[in-house]
Design a protein around this motif. Structure first.
Motif, PDB file in Angstrom:
ATOM      1  N   GLY A   1      27.229  14.216  51.487  1.00 54.29           N
ATOM      2  CA  GLY A   1      27.971  15.321  52.097  1.00 54.29           C
ATOM      3  C   GLY A   1      27.381  16.668  51.748  1.00 54.29           C
ATOM      4  N   ILE A   2      27.017  16.844  50.481  1.00 54.72           N
ATOM      5  CA  ILE A   2      26.430  18.115  50.057  1.00 54.72           C
ATOM      6  C   ILE A   2      25.062  18.303  50.688  1.00 54.72           C
ATOM      7  CG2 ILE A   2      25.482  19.336  48.056  1.00 54.72           C
ATOM      8  CD1 ILE A   2      27.794  18.174  46.427  1.00 54.72           C
TER       9      ILE A   2
ATOM     10  N   LEU B   1      24.376  25.846  55.463  1.00 50.96           N
ATOM     11  CA  LEU B   1      24.835  26.938  54.599  1.00 50.96           C
ATOM     12  C   LEU B   1      23.690  27.859  54.229  1.00 50.96           C
ATOM     13  CD1 LEU B   1      27.235  25.018  52.182  1.00 50.96           C
ATOM     14  CD2 LEU B   1      27.872  26.588  54.012  1.00 50.96           C
ATOM     15  N   MET B   2      22.534  27.306  53.967  1.00 46.99           N
ATOM     16  CA  MET B   2      21.377  28.130  53.593  1.00 46.99           C
ATOM     17  C   MET B   2      20.916  28.988  54.768  1.00 46.99           C
ATOM     18  SD  MET B   2      20.787  27.737  50.438  1.00 46.99           S
ATOM     19  CE  MET B   2      19.165  28.406  50.236  1.00 46.99           C
TER      20      MET B   2
ATOM     21  N   MET C   1      20.955  33.225  54.483  1.00 46.45           N
ATOM     22  CA  MET C   1      19.701  33.960  54.382  1.00 46.45           C
ATOM     23  C   MET C   1      19.619  34.999  55.505  1.00 46.45           C
ATOM     24  SD  MET C   1      18.064  32.818  51.793  1.00 46.45           S
ATOM     25  CE  MET C   1      16.407  33.363  52.027  1.00 46.45           C
ATOM     26  N   PRO C   2      19.395  36.281  55.154  1.00 44.82           N
ATOM     27  CA  PRO C   2      19.265  37.306  56.199  1.00 44.82           C
ATOM     28  C   PRO C   2      17.896  37.185  56.881  1.00 44.82           C
ATOM     29  CG  PRO C   2      18.919  38.271  54.044  1.00 44.82           C
ATOM     30  CD  PRO C   2      19.316  36.837  53.821  1.00 44.82           C
ATOM     31  N   GLU C   3      17.825  37.732  58.064  1.00 42.75           N
ATOM     32  CA  GLU C   3      16.558  37.752  58.800  1.00 42.75           C
ATOM     33  C   GLU C   3      15.615  38.762  58.152  1.00 42.75           C
ATOM     34  OE1 GLU C   3      15.550  35.879  61.432  1.00 42.75           O
ATOM     35  OE2 GLU C   3      17.405  34.746  61.164  1.00 42.75           O
TER      36      GLU C   3
END
Length: 74
Positions: free
Chosen positions: A48-49, A56-57, A61-63
């Motif tokens: 599941g994780i 989620l990652m 994470m921003p562009e």
């Protein structure tokens, strides 16, 4: 009548023997079953994780910017 009483007594003894044997079997295998359940639970949680982490990652994470500002003076 005596035969009926003997049959009932025999069945009662067999029932008691079955309950005692079943209880002993459960007590003797309880630790193994617990370990198997813990391993299975750990596998399910890990799957599941692992399945949730890429999504989620990506969202966390921003562009990276395509252009930058001027250089900073020393």
């Amino acid at each position: 009548m005596q035969k009926l009483i003997n049959v009932v007594a025999l069945l009662s003894g067999l029932t008691s023997l079955a309950v005692i044997s079943g209880s002993a079997y459960v007590v003797m295998n309880q630790e193994e079953w617990r370990e198997q359940a813990q391993e299975k639970l750990a596998e399910v949680i890990a799957e599941g994780i692992t399945g949730a982490l890429p999504g989620l990652m990506d969202s966390a994470m921003p562009e990276l910017p395509t252009t930058t500002g001027p250089e900073l003076p020393f």
